[in-house]
Each structure stands twice: as C-alpha cells, then as structure tokens.
Motif scaffolding. Structure first.
Motif, short mmCIF file in Angstrom:
data_model
loop_
_atom_site.label_atom_id
_atom_site.label_comp_id
_atom_site.label_asym_id
_atom_site.label_seq_id
_atom_site.Cartn_x
_atom_site.Cartn_y
_atom_site.Cartn_z
N THR A 33 0.69 -1.47 0.04
CA THR A 33 0.04 0.00 0.06
C THR A 33 0.94 1.28 -0.12
O THR A 33 0.24 2.75 0.04
CB THR A 33 -0.47 0.02 1.15
OG1 THR A 33 -0.38 -0.20 2.25
CG2 THR A 33 -1.69 -1.18 1.55
N CYS A 193 -9.19 -6.23 -7.11
CA CYS A 193 -8.60 -5.35 -7.65
C CYS A 193 -9.29 -5.65 -9.01
O CYS A 193 -8.38 -6.66 -9.59
CB CYS A 193 -7.07 -4.91 -7.71
SG CYS A 193 -6.00 -3.79 -8.54
N TYR A 218 -12.85 -0.88 -10.10
CA TYR A 218 -11.35 -0.30 -8.69
C TYR A 218 -10.00 -0.69 -8.24
O TYR A 218 -9.39 -1.99 -9.51
CB TYR A 218 -12.21 -1.37 -7.46
CG TYR A 218 -10.92 -1.70 -5.81
CD1 TYR A 218 -10.76 0.11 -5.60
CD2 TYR A 218 -10.31 -2.17 -6.10
CE1 TYR A 218 -9.93 -0.04 -4.43
CE2 TYR A 218 -9.78 -2.29 -4.19
CZ TYR A 218 -9.49 -0.79 -4.02
OH TYR A 218 -8.90 -0.41 -3.01
N LYS A 219 -9.76 0.04 -8.74
CA LYS A 219 -8.24 -0.20 -8.54
C LYS A 219 -7.25 0.42 -7.00
O LYS A 219 -7.53 0.90 -6.13
CB LYS A 219 -7.03 0.75 -8.81
CG LYS A 219 -7.47 1.31 -10.21
CD LYS A 219 -6.97 2.09 -11.18
CE LYS A 219 -6.76 1.97 -13.32
NZ LYS A 219 -6.24 2.94 -13.54
N CYS A 220 -6.45 -1.07 -6.81
CA CYS A 220 -5.73 -1.11 -5.27
C CYS A 220 -4.88 0.18 -4.93
O CYS A 220 -4.36 0.47 -6.38
CB CYS A 220 -5.64 -2.34 -5.18
SG CYS A 220 -3.65 -3.07 -6.22
N PRO A 221 -4.56 0.83 -3.70
CA PRO A 221 -3.20 1.62 -4.19
C PRO A 221 -2.39 1.55 -5.14
O PRO A 221 -2.03 2.49 -4.87
CB PRO A 221 -3.11 1.68 -2.38
CG PRO A 221 -4.23 0.96 -1.47
CD PRO A 221 -4.97 -0.20 -2.49
N CYS A 223 -1.58 -0.34 -7.38
CA CYS A 223 -1.95 -0.27 -8.81
C CYS A 223 -2.39 1.00 -9.25
O CYS A 223 -2.01 1.25 -10.33
CB CYS A 223 -3.28 -1.11 -9.41
SG CYS A 223 -2.66 -2.61 -9.07
N SER A 224 -2.68 2.25 -8.27
CA SER A 224 -3.03 3.35 -8.55
C SER A 224 -1.40 3.89 -7.92
O SER A 224 -2.17 5.33 -9.41
CB SER A 224 -3.94 4.00 -7.27
OG SER A 224 -5.19 3.52 -7.46
N ASN A 225 -0.48 3.50 -7.72
CA ASN A 225 0.31 4.60 -8.04
C ASN A 225 1.29 4.56 -8.83
O ASN A 225 2.43 4.56 -9.29
CB ASN A 225 0.61 4.58 -6.36
CG ASN A 225 -0.17 5.35 -5.34
OD1 ASN A 225 -0.50 6.19 -5.85
ND2 ASN A 225 -0.24 4.72 -4.19
N LYS A 226 1.42 3.63 -9.40
CA LYS A 226 2.11 2.91 -10.31
C LYS A 226 2.56 3.68 -11.65
O LYS A 226 1.54 4.06 -12.86
CB LYS A 226 1.45 1.27 -10.93
CG LYS A 226 1.94 -0.14 -10.22
CD LYS A 226 1.88 -1.17 -10.89
CE LYS A 226 2.30 -2.13 -10.17
NZ LYS A 226 2.23 -3.89 -10.49
N ARG A 227 3.46 3.95 -11.76
CA ARG A 227 3.95 5.01 -12.93
C ARG A 227 5.06 3.64 -14.12
O ARG A 227 5.85 2.90 -13.57
CB ARG A 227 4.49 6.12 -12.81
CG ARG A 227 3.81 6.95 -11.78
CD ARG A 227 4.48 8.11 -11.54
NE ARG A 227 5.89 8.82 -10.96
CZ ARG A 227 6.46 8.51 -9.92
NH1 ARG A 227 5.54 8.87 -9.01
NH2 ARG A 227 7.75 8.31 -9.86
#
Length: 231
Positions: A33, A193, A218-221, A223-227
C-alpha cells in the motif's frame, strides 16, 4: 529509529509472535500500500539503506545501526542500490525475501536471548508459519478468490449468500488480503482489484460497501500509484 521497539522486550512465545506480526505488517505496508513512498525513499544515490519494520506496524528506510554489535539483527544492507537496475516487481520481490529472512532472525534472536526451549521454538515457528511470507503477499502467491466469492466484492451483502456451500467457504478462508496479508475476518467486506486481481479487506484499503457500489473499476493503492519506470 526504534519505532516503539524500545518500549518493551518480548519474552514469551506470544509476545515474540506479536512483535513479529507488528514488524511484518509494517514491512508489508511498505511493499504494497505504501510502495510509491517506499520506492522514492530508496534512492540509489544514497548510502547503504535498510528496510526496518517495527512492532507498532510502522516501517522505515534508514541507515544501519551504528553500534557494534547492534541491539537486534540488522536487515540486509543496500536495498536501494538495485532499485534502478531491476524491474520494479523483481526488486520488490528481492526486498521481500530479505525482509522475511530478517523477521525470522529477529524472532529467533529473542527466542535465544530469553532461553526458549525446543518446544517453545517449535511453537513460535508454528505460529509464524501460519502467516504467508512477505514474498507471497508481494507476489500475490495467495489463493485467488473464486467467482463464488463475489459476494464480498463491491458491496454485495453477505446475507444474499447464506446458502454458500462449505467448499466455497473453505476457498475464501485461504484468500489473503493484499494489504495486510491475513485471511482472517472472512465475514467482513472484501473488494477485488480489477487490475492485479488481488483481494483486500475493505477496511485495509478504506473502501466501504456503500462506496464500492459506485466504483466501476476498482484499482488498489499499489496499482493506482504505479508509473511506468525505466527497466
């Protein structure tokens, strides 16, 4: 850098296991997370850095202890040096493996320090072995939830599935939360997710059943933060 660890010295099997779980929870957060923050702190331009987990479920990236020998076994040094030389997933897996090794060394350090006998050591390892390793949590090596477990995702109430058979319940019991790594609270709200297909306790990712009903994807934290980063 004590993260609350200086407040007590675990002396019984139960206390050492509680210490283990707290440190493990902190390190799991760092690699799941809180992965974006963890990634940024592991700057390869800095000196040898270590990932520490603390009994209060916090984590920290810091330099190794200065005293020799240290108060506790030290985590692996230099996790930051490999950050930009590996695929992110492989690097996180490597850190996870070393984190698992460190947690065991700390637990059995306490066991040796306070004279655990053969029975105590066996009981301690048995408790530890019931939990998935950090490596397993980071890599999603958990039992994937079946379609029958959709009752826990996106706000569908449990009452609708009172007729669930024992096999389905057993499958859900083996599913691990991608945030905390535990499979307890199977009767609580879970959400999956849509990107990585990992399941999470709603409370671990701060998603309520009511909120989930309005989420199309829904995107988990993590996956949401991945760059996209250079390989």
């Amino acid at each position: 850098m004590d993260g609350g660890s200086a407040l007590y010295n675990p002396k019984t099997v139960e206390e050492v296991f509680r210490d283990f779980k707290g440190r493990r929870a902190g390190m799991v957060k760092a690699l799941t997370t809180d992965v974006e923050d963890f990634y940024q702190q592991c700057d390869p331009e800095k000196e040898n850095l270590c990932l520490y987990g603390f009994p209060n479920e916090h984590w920290e990236v810091n330099l190794p202890a200065e005293e020799v020998p240290p108060e506790l076994p030290e985590p692996v040094l230099g996790i930051n040096f490999a950050r930009d030389g590996m695929q992110e997933k492989d690097w996180l897996s490597l850190v996870a493996v070393h984190s698992d090794a460190w947690l065991l060394s700390v637990a059995f350090y306490f066991g040796a320090r306070f004279g655990f006998d053969k029975a105590d050591r066996k009981r301690l390892f048995g408790l530890i072995n019931e939990l998935p390793t950090i490596y397993e949590v980071v890599n999603g090596k958990n039992k994937r939830a079946s379609e029958s477990q959709a009752k826990y995702s996106k706000g569908q109430p449990k009452e609708e599935d009172e007729g669930l058979d024992e096999e389905d319940e057993e499958e859900h019991g083996e599913t691990l939360c991608g945030a905390c790594g535990d499979n307890n609270a199977t009767d609580e709200f879970w959400i999956c997710c849509d990107i990585c297909e990992q399941w999470f306790h709603g409370k671990c990712v701060k998603i309520t059943p009511a909120r989930a009903e309005h989420i199309k994807q829904y995107k988990c934290p993590s996956c949401s933060n991945k760059r996209t980063r250079p390989s």
